[in-house]
Design a protein around this motif. Structure first.
Motif, PDB file in Angstrom:
ATOM      1  N   PRO A  96       0.829  -1.213   0.000  1.00 56.82           N
ATOM      2  CA  PRO A  96       0.000   0.000   0.000  1.00 56.82           C
ATOM      3  C   PRO A  96       0.858   1.256   0.000  1.00 56.82           C
ATOM      4  N   GLY A  97       0.407   2.268  -0.739  1.00 54.37           N
ATOM      5  CA  GLY A  97       1.162   3.506  -0.857  1.00 54.37           C
ATOM      6  C   GLY A  97       0.586   4.619   0.000  1.00 54.37           C
ATOM      7  N   LEU A  98       1.436   5.548   0.383  1.00 53.11           N
ATOM      8  CA  LEU A  98       1.021   6.706   1.178  1.00 53.11           C
ATOM      9  C   LEU A  98       0.613   7.873   0.277  1.00 53.11           C
ATOM     10  N   MET A  99      -0.207   8.777   0.809  1.00 50.97           N
ATOM     11  CA  MET A  99      -0.658   9.953   0.080  1.00 50.97           C
ATOM     12  C   MET A  99       0.510  10.913  -0.153  1.00 50.97           C
ATOM     13  N   SER A 100       0.517  11.551  -1.300  1.00 51.56           N
ATOM     14  CA  SER A 100       1.548  12.532  -1.581  1.00 51.56           C
ATOM     15  C   SER A 100       1.373  13.758  -0.687  1.00 51.56           C
ATOM     16  N   GLN A 101       2.469  14.400  -0.363  1.00 53.97           N
ATOM     17  CA  GLN A 101       2.418  15.631   0.431  1.00 53.97           C
ATOM     18  C   GLN A 101       1.663  16.708  -0.333  1.00 53.97           C
ATOM     19  N   TYR A 102       1.801  16.715  -1.654  1.00 57.43           N
ATOM     20  CA  TYR A 102       1.103  17.705  -2.483  1.00 57.43           C
ATOM     21  C   TYR A 102      -0.414  17.561  -2.308  1.00 57.43           C
ATOM     22  N   ALA A 103      -0.921  16.325  -2.424  1.00 57.51           N
ATOM     23  CA  ALA A 103      -2.356  16.107  -2.284  1.00 57.51           C
ATOM     24  C   ALA A 103      -2.831  16.457  -0.884  1.00 57.51           C
ATOM     25  N   TYR A 104      -2.035  16.099   0.112  1.00 59.41           N
ATOM     26  CA  TYR A 104      -2.398  16.398   1.502  1.00 59.41           C
ATOM     27  C   TYR A 104      -2.513  17.909   1.731  1.00 59.41           C
ATOM     28  N   GLU A 105      -1.522  18.647   1.272  1.00 60.88           N
ATOM     29  CA  GLU A 105      -1.542  20.106   1.464  1.00 60.88           C
ATOM     30  C   GLU A 105      -2.707  20.745   0.716  1.00 60.88           C
ATOM     31  N   ARG A 106      -2.973  20.258  -0.491  1.00 60.00           N
ATOM     32  CA  ARG A 106      -4.108  20.788  -1.255  1.00 60.00           C
ATOM     33  C   ARG A 106      -5.421  20.507  -0.531  1.00 60.00           C
ATOM     34  N   ALA A 107      -5.559  19.298  -0.006  1.00 56.95           N
ATOM     35  CA  ALA A 107      -6.783  18.929   0.707  1.00 56.95           C
ATOM     36  C   ALA A 107      -6.991  19.822   1.933  1.00 56.95           C
ATOM     37  N   CYS A 108      -5.893  20.146   2.611  1.00 54.36           N
ATOM     38  CA  CYS A 108      -5.983  20.996   3.809  1.00 54.36           C
ATOM     39  C   CYS A 108      -6.433  22.413   3.472  1.00 54.36           C
ATOM     40  N   GLN A 109      -6.236  22.839   2.240  1.00 57.36           N
ATOM     41  CA  GLN A 109      -6.618  24.180   1.822  1.00 57.36           C
ATOM     42  C   GLN A 109      -8.095  24.292   1.439  1.00 57.36           C
ATOM     43  N   ILE A 110      -8.759  23.167   1.283  1.00 52.17           N
ATOM     44  CA  ILE A 110     -10.128  23.151   0.753  1.00 52.17           C
ATOM     45  C   ILE A 110     -11.140  23.174   1.888  1.00 52.17           C
ATOM     46  N   ASN A 111     -12.158  23.998   1.735  1.00 48.52           N
ATOM     47  CA  ASN A 111     -13.240  24.091   2.702  1.00 48.52           C
ATOM     48  C   ASN A 111     -14.243  22.960   2.420  1.00 48.52           C
ATOM     49  N   LEU A 112     -14.146  21.885   3.193  1.00 43.30           N
ATOM     50  CA  LEU A 112     -14.972  20.712   2.929  1.00 43.30           C
ATOM     51  C   LEU A 112     -16.447  20.960   3.218  1.00 43.30           C
ATOM     52  N   SER A 113     -16.742  21.825   4.170  1.00 43.61           N
ATOM     53  CA  SER A 113     -18.148  22.156   4.445  1.00 43.61           C
ATOM     54  C   SER A 113     -18.778  22.855   3.249  1.00 43.61           C
ATOM     55  N   GLU A 114     -18.011  23.724   2.617  1.00 47.83           N
ATOM     56  CA  GLU A 114     -18.493  24.421   1.420  1.00 47.83           C
ATOM     57  C   GLU A 114     -18.680  23.442   0.267  1.00 47.83           C
ATOM     58  N   VAL A 115     -17.735  22.518   0.122  1.00 46.43           N
ATOM     59  CA  VAL A 115     -17.842  21.480  -0.905  1.00 46.43           C
ATOM     60  C   VAL A 115     -19.118  20.670  -0.709  1.00 46.43           C
ATOM     61  N   ASN A 116     -19.360  20.251   0.518  1.00 43.61           N
ATOM     62  CA  ASN A 116     -20.530  19.436   0.816  1.00 43.61           C
ATOM     63  C   ASN A 116     -21.822  20.205   0.558  1.00 43.61           C
ATOM     64  N   GLU A 117     -21.844  21.482   0.914  1.00 48.53           N
ATOM     65  CA  GLU A 117     -23.050  22.297   0.730  1.00 48.53           C
ATOM     66  C   GLU A 117     -23.345  22.503  -0.761  1.00 48.53           C
ATOM     67  N   LYS A 118     -22.310  22.742  -1.551  1.00 45.35           N
ATOM     68  CA  LYS A 118     -22.517  22.918  -2.994  1.00 45.35           C
ATOM     69  C   LYS A 118     -23.024  21.625  -3.633  1.00 45.35           C
ATOM     70  N   ARG A 119     -22.484  20.511  -3.204  1.00 40.77           N
ATOM     71  CA  ARG A 119     -22.947  19.224  -3.736  1.00 40.77           C
ATOM     72  C   ARG A 119     -24.401  18.967  -3.346  1.00 40.77           C
ATOM     73  N   ARG A 120     -24.736  19.267  -2.095  1.00 36.81           N
ATOM     74  CA  ARG A 120     -26.120  19.069  -1.649  1.00 36.81           C
ATOM     75  C   ARG A 120     -27.075  19.931  -2.462  1.00 36.81           C
ATOM     76  N   ARG A 121     -26.682  21.197  -2.673  1.00 35.39           N
ATOM     77  CA  ARG A 121     -27.506  22.119  -3.465  1.00 35.39           C
ATOM     78  C   ARG A 121     -27.673  21.602  -4.890  1.00 35.39           C
ATOM     79  N   ASN A 122     -26.577  21.201  -5.506  1.00 33.40           N
ATOM     80  CA  ASN A 122     -26.631  20.727  -6.890  1.00 33.40           C
ATOM     81  C   ASN A 122     -27.450  19.449  -7.018  1.00 33.40           C
ATOM     82  N   ALA A 123     -27.302  18.557  -6.049  1.00 38.16           N
ATOM     83  CA  ALA A 123     -28.079  17.321  -6.075  1.00 38.16           C
ATOM     84  C   ALA A 123     -29.568  17.630  -5.978  1.00 38.16           C
ATOM     85  N   GLN A 124     -29.924  18.597  -5.130  1.00 32.73           N
ATOM     86  CA  GLN A 124     -31.327  18.961  -4.970  1.00 32.73           C
ATOM     87  C   GLN A 124     -31.903  19.534  -6.267  1.00 32.73           C
ATOM     88  N   VAL A 125     -31.113  20.338  -6.962  1.00 27.27           N
ATOM     89  CA  VAL A 125     -31.569  20.899  -8.237  1.00 27.27           C
ATOM     90  C   VAL A 125     -31.826  19.785  -9.243  1.00 27.27           C
TER      91      VAL A 125
END
Length: 353
Positions: free
Chosen positions: A230-259
Motif C-alpha cells: 500500500p502507498g502513502l498519500m503525496s504531500q502535495y495532495a495532503y496540502e491541497r486537501a488541507c486548503q479546501i473548505n470541505l463544508s463548502e464542498v458538501n453544501e454545494k454538492r447538496r444544493r446541486n443534487a437537490q436541483v
C-alpha cells in the motif's frame, strides 16, 4: 473555453506547493484518518493485516474494492442486496461459517441509503465475535455518520470528492501489525499531469490533449493494481486537501443534487434525499447505454461506477439490474445551479427522443 460536465477533475498546478512538496509523502492525519494513496491502498492495509480468510462484500461493488483482498489471498464472497439497497440479511448470514474463524465483513451505504441498522450490527458482533467490521464511507464521507456502531476499520476515497491527484483515508483504533508502505509517487505525478492537461484542454479545445489525458486516466490505476504494497498519500495532495473548505464542498454538492432531483421529477432515483451523501445523483433508466452515449456527445459524462463480474451478477438481481440501468450524474462543486438545470434538460431531452 470548452464546456464539459462530469468526468475526472481538472486542476491548475500550484507551482510553489509542488516545488516544496515534490518527492514527499505525508505521515500526517486528515480528518483524523491515516492518509493513503487511494481507496485501493486503504483496503490493502486492511487486507494484509489478516491471514487469508473469507471476505464478505456487497454484490454491488467495483473491482477496486475486490482486488486488494484477492491480492492478499482472501476468498471474496458476495452477499445480496434488497431493492432498497439494504443488506439481504438471509444472504449475509448464510455466508458466515459457524466455526470460530476470522471473517472480514465490508459494508457501505449507497447514495445515502442506509444498508444495515445499528441494532443488526450489534447483533452480528455479539453472535459472531470473529467478524471484522469494515465500513466504506466513500459515499457519505462529508456528512456525519448515521451509525453509532463503531467498525474495526472505516475507509474512504478522498479523491472522489475534491480535485487532488491521490488520496484515501482510513480510521482504526486497532494497532496495525504491518507498517511497511510504498512511497512511490508515480501514480500521483501521472494523475496530476493528466488533471493539468484536462484543464489545458478545457481552456484551449485542443483535441490532441484530450486524447492523451483520457488515455492516462483510463490506465493510471493499473500501476496501483499491480503493486501489492500500500502507498502513502503525496504531500502535495495532503496540502491541497488541507486548503479546501470541505463544508463548502458538501453544501454545494447538496444544493446541486437537490436541483437535479427537482428538475428530473418522474425519474427513478436510487435515492431522492440530499444531504446524506451527494457523491453523485443516480437514476435508473431502461436504455442507459444509449442515453449515456448521446449525453457524452453533448459533453455531459455520466460514469458506470460498478462494472460487475459474472459472479456478482449471478448472486444478486438487484445489483445486476443496477449495473445495467444506473446513470450517475455528477453534482460536484465545479458546477452552478444553472449547470445542473442545463444537464437535467439535456437528460430529459435525450430520454424523450
Amino acid at each position: 473555453m470548452v464546456k464539459e460536465y462530469g468526468y475526472e477533475y481538472d486542476a491548475v498546478l500550484d507551482k510553489e506547493l509542488y516545488e516544496k512538496s515534490k518527492g514527499k509523502v505525508t505521515h500526517e492525519k486528515f480528518m483524523g484518518a491515516m492518509c493513503l494513496r487511494s481507496g485501493r491502498d486503504v483496503l490493502k492495509v486492511v487486507a494484509r493485516e489478516f491471514e487469508p480468510t473469507a471476505v464478505l462484500i456487497p454484490s454491488l461493488a467495483c473491482d477496486s474494492m475486490i482486488l486488494p483482498f484477492e491480492m492478499y489471498g482472501h476468498e471474496v464472497n458476495y452477499y445480496k442486496l434488497n431493492k432498497d439497497y439494504s443488506i439481504n440479511q438471509e444472504s449475509l448470514y448464510s455466508l458466515i461459517p459457524n466455526e470460530d474463524k476470522t471473517i472480514l465483513f465490508l459494508y457501505m451505504d449507497y447514495f445515502g441509503n442506509k444498508t444495515i441498522e445499528d441494532a443488526e450490527l450489534e447483533k452480528l458482533k455479539a453472535s459472531h465475535p470473529h467478524l471484522i467490521f469494515i465500513e466504506d464511507r466513500t459515499h457519505n464521507l462529508l456528512v456525519n455518520s448515521r451509525y453509532t456502531f463503531k467498525s474495526d476499520f472505516t475507509v474512504a476515497s478522498l479523491r472522489k470528492w475534491i480535485d487532488i491527484p491521490d488520496g484515501g483515508l482510513m480510521w482504526t483504533d486497532r494497532e496495525l501489525k504491518k507498517k511497511e508502505y510504498s512511497e512511490d509517487l508515480t501514480f500521483s505525478e501521472v494523475r496530476l499531469r493528466a488533471q493539468c492537461m484536462r484543464n489545458e484542454f478545457l481552456q484551449s479545445g485542443d483535441e490532441s490533449i484530450k486524447t492523451e489525458y483520457r488515455k492516462i486516466f483510463s490506465t493510471v490505476t493499473d500501476m496501483i493494481d499491480e503493486e501489492k504494497l500500500p502507498g502513502l498519500m503525496s504531500q502535495y495532495a495532503y496540502e491541497r486537501a488541507c486548503q479546501i473548505n470541505l463544508s463548502e464542498v458538501n453544501e454545494k454538492r447538496r444544493r446541486n443534487a437537490q436541483v437535479l432531483i427537482e428538475e428530473l421529477k418522474g425519474f427513478s432515483f436510487v435515492q431522492d434525499k440530499t444531504g446524506l451523501g451527494d457523491v453523485y445523483v443516480a437514476v435508473l433508466i431502461e436504455n442507459r447505454d444509449e442515453v449515456q452515449r448521446k449525453l457524452a456527445s453533448m459533453g455531459i459524462f455520466g460514469t458506470i461506477i460498478w462494472p460487475l463480474n459474472d459472479k456478482q451478477r449471478a448472486v444478486c438481481e438487484v445489483s445486476k439490474y443496477t449495473e445495467e440501468h444506473m446513470l450517475t450524474i455528477y453534482c460536484d462543486q465545479r458546477y452552478s445551479v444553472e449547470n445542473m438545470k442545463y444537464i437535467a434538460s439535456c437528460i430529459r431531452r435525450v430520454c424523450n427522443e
